[in-house]
Design a protein around this motif. Structure first.
Motif, mmCIF file in Angstrom:
data_model
loop_
_atom_site.group_PDB
_atom_site.id
_atom_site.type_symbol
_atom_site.label_atom_id
_atom_site.label_comp_id
_atom_site.label_asym_id
_atom_site.label_seq_id
_atom_site.Cartn_x
_atom_site.Cartn_y
_atom_site.Cartn_z
ATOM 1 N N LYS A 1 0.653 -1.339 0.043
ATOM 2 C CA LYS A 1 -0.142 -0.171 -0.090
ATOM 3 C C LYS A 1 0.933 1.337 0.009
ATOM 4 N N LEU A 2 2.015 1.272 0.718
ATOM 5 C CA LEU A 2 2.576 2.501 0.942
ATOM 6 C C LEU A 2 3.972 2.529 -0.074
ATOM 7 N N LEU A 3 4.583 1.451 -0.699
ATOM 8 C CA LEU A 3 5.439 1.579 -1.747
ATOM 9 C C LEU A 3 5.130 0.903 -2.931
ATOM 10 N N GLY A 4 4.142 0.166 -3.242
ATOM 11 C CA GLY A 4 3.772 -0.404 -4.394
ATOM 12 C C GLY A 4 4.166 -1.818 -4.308
ATOM 13 N N PRO A 5 3.823 -2.552 -5.180
ATOM 14 C CA PRO A 5 3.914 -3.980 -5.178
ATOM 15 C C PRO A 5 5.255 -4.602 -5.700
ATOM 16 N N THR A 6 5.929 -3.963 -6.679
ATOM 17 C CA THR A 6 7.460 -4.265 -6.993
ATOM 18 C C THR A 6 8.421 -3.967 -5.960
ATOM 19 N N TYR A 7 8.436 -2.723 -5.518
ATOM 20 C CA TYR A 7 9.278 -2.478 -4.388
ATOM 21 C C TYR A 7 9.426 -3.099 -3.215
ATOM 22 N N ALA A 8 7.873 -2.945 -2.773
ATOM 23 C CA ALA A 8 7.579 -4.050 -1.337
ATOM 24 C C ALA A 8 8.150 -5.186 -1.661
ATOM 25 N N ILE A 9 7.644 -5.865 -2.227
ATOM 26 C CA ILE A 9 8.009 -7.495 -2.547
ATOM 27 C C ILE A 9 9.401 -7.718 -2.838
ATOM 28 N N SER A 10 10.051 -6.898 -3.521
ATOM 29 C CA SER A 10 11.561 -6.910 -3.999
ATOM 30 C C SER A 10 12.310 -6.790 -2.493
ATOM 31 N N LEU A 11 11.915 -5.920 -1.507
ATOM 32 C CA LEU A 11 12.415 -5.645 -0.426
ATOM 33 C C LEU A 11 12.334 -6.825 0.404
ATOM 34 N N ALA A 12 11.306 -7.418 0.348
ATOM 35 C CA ALA A 12 10.748 -8.387 1.323
ATOM 36 C C ALA A 12 11.334 -9.665 0.951
ATOM 37 N N LEU A 13 11.502 -9.999 -0.295
ATOM 38 C CA LEU A 13 12.388 -11.039 -0.895
ATOM 39 C C LEU A 13 13.822 -10.904 -0.737
ATOM 40 N N PRO B 1 32.324 -15.270 -0.237
ATOM 41 C CA PRO B 1 32.218 -14.315 -0.684
ATOM 42 C C PRO B 1 31.333 -14.166 -1.682
ATOM 43 N N LYS B 2 31.100 -15.523 -2.620
ATOM 44 C CA LYS B 2 30.254 -15.483 -3.660
ATOM 45 C C LYS B 2 28.793 -15.011 -3.227
ATOM 46 N N GLN B 3 28.319 -15.638 -2.001
ATOM 47 C CA GLN B 3 26.943 -15.395 -1.336
ATOM 48 C C GLN B 3 26.929 -13.882 -1.069
ATOM 49 N N LEU B 4 27.868 -13.378 -0.699
ATOM 50 C CA LEU B 4 27.910 -11.957 -0.232
ATOM 51 C C LEU B 4 27.580 -11.330 -1.468
ATOM 52 N N ILE B 5 28.412 -11.274 -2.542
ATOM 53 C CA ILE B 5 28.347 -10.570 -3.659
ATOM 54 C C ILE B 5 26.837 -10.803 -4.323
ATOM 55 N N GLY B 6 26.257 -11.920 -4.368
ATOM 56 C CA GLY B 6 24.959 -12.173 -4.906
ATOM 57 C C GLY B 6 23.998 -11.318 -4.263
ATOM 58 N N VAL B 7 24.146 -11.274 -2.752
ATOM 59 C CA VAL B 7 23.250 -10.365 -1.955
ATOM 60 C C VAL B 7 23.173 -9.046 -2.320
ATOM 61 N N LEU B 8 24.622 -8.525 -2.402
ATOM 62 C CA LEU B 8 24.833 -7.257 -3.034
ATOM 63 C C LEU B 8 24.341 -6.682 -4.225
ATOM 64 N N VAL B 9 24.342 -7.749 -5.269
ATOM 65 C CA VAL B 9 23.967 -7.400 -6.445
ATOM 66 C C VAL B 9 22.596 -7.280 -6.426
ATOM 67 N N ILE B 10 21.861 -7.876 -5.593
ATOM 68 C CA ILE B 10 20.396 -7.986 -5.667
ATOM 69 C C ILE B 10 20.060 -6.653 -5.053
ATOM 70 N N PHE C 1 18.225 -0.883 -5.550
ATOM 71 C CA PHE C 1 18.365 0.670 -5.502
ATOM 72 C C PHE C 1 18.427 1.291 -6.895
ATOM 73 N N VAL C 2 18.946 0.502 -7.913
ATOM 74 C CA VAL C 2 18.699 1.122 -9.394
ATOM 75 C C VAL C 2 17.203 1.210 -9.732
ATOM 76 N N PHE C 3 16.603 0.228 -9.267
ATOM 77 C CA PHE C 3 14.897 0.346 -9.632
ATOM 78 C C PHE C 3 14.421 1.424 -9.104
ATOM 79 N N LYS C 4 14.762 1.704 -7.809
ATOM 80 C CA LYS C 4 13.859 2.730 -6.765
ATOM 81 C C LYS C 4 14.640 4.005 -7.009
ATOM 82 N N PHE C 5 15.779 4.307 -7.239
ATOM 83 C CA PHE C 5 16.306 5.500 -7.431
ATOM 84 C C PHE C 5 16.951 6.140 -8.300
ATOM 85 N N VAL C 6 17.201 4.999 -9.375
ATOM 86 C CA VAL C 6 17.958 5.825 -10.852
ATOM 87 C C VAL C 6 16.836 5.901 -11.707
ATOM 88 N N GLY C 7 16.982 6.949 -12.438
ATOM 89 C CA GLY C 7 15.815 7.378 -13.554
ATOM 90 C C GLY C 7 14.478 7.548 -12.903
#
Length: 156
Positions: A87-99, A124-133, A138-144
């Motif tokens: 309701k506050l963020l929209g489906p894509t942003y809220a679900i991507s944060l939750a997931l 480190p591979k797992q850490l990089i994976g989480v950081l990429v997500i 961040f790109v989805f929400k704040f860039v463009g």
């Protein structure tokens, strides 16, 4: 392994759809009624399928730790928080944060052996994976972000 991948993909699609349905129910009824409806219907469906496929073995719970019984209470928090988040963020942003948060908690649970899970080494591979997500969110929400404003100003 392929079956596991397909089931995980299917579960992800169902979670995404369920959250959109839940937000639509919430628009009409409020989040407590939504939570009651979602979890109540889930209970009835689970009970029905459990009785059909497992029969009386469904209730064979003698070896389960008592505090595991309260996991259903977490579902209440999940539904309420996601419905309000959408309701506050929209489906894509809220679900991507939750997931993403779900992934981080699962990674920490695996690497620490939380609640008796088999301990999986943190790499480190797992850490990089989480950081990429997280970077993707961040790109989805704040860039463009000006594109939406440009479109709405052209319409005016």
């Amino acid at each position: 392994m392929i079956l596991g991948l397909l089931l995980a993909l299917f579960a992800g699609a169902l979670v995404g759809l369920q959250n959109i349905f839940n937000s639509k129910v919430n628009e009409q009824s409020g989040f407590y009624a939504t939570t009651t409806l979602v979890l109540g219907l889930g209970f009835l469906a689970s009970l029905t399928f459990g009785l059909i496929f497992e029969g009386t073995h469904l209730f064979n719970l003698q070896n389960m730790k008592t505090w595991y019984w309260f996991s259903g209470l977490l579902g209440v928090g999940v539904v309420i928080c996601l419905v309000q988040g959408i309701k506050l963020l929209g489906p894509t942003y809220a679900i991507s944060l939750a997931l993403t948060t779900q992934l981080v908690v699962a990674l920490l649970s695996d690497s620490t052996g939380l609640m008796g899970l088999e301990k999986v080494p943190f790499t480190p591979k797992q850490l990089i994976g989480v950081l990429v997500i997280v970077g993707g969110i961040f790109v989805f929400k704040f860039v463009g972000g000006n594109e939406k404003q440009q479109v709405s100003s052209k319409v005016s």
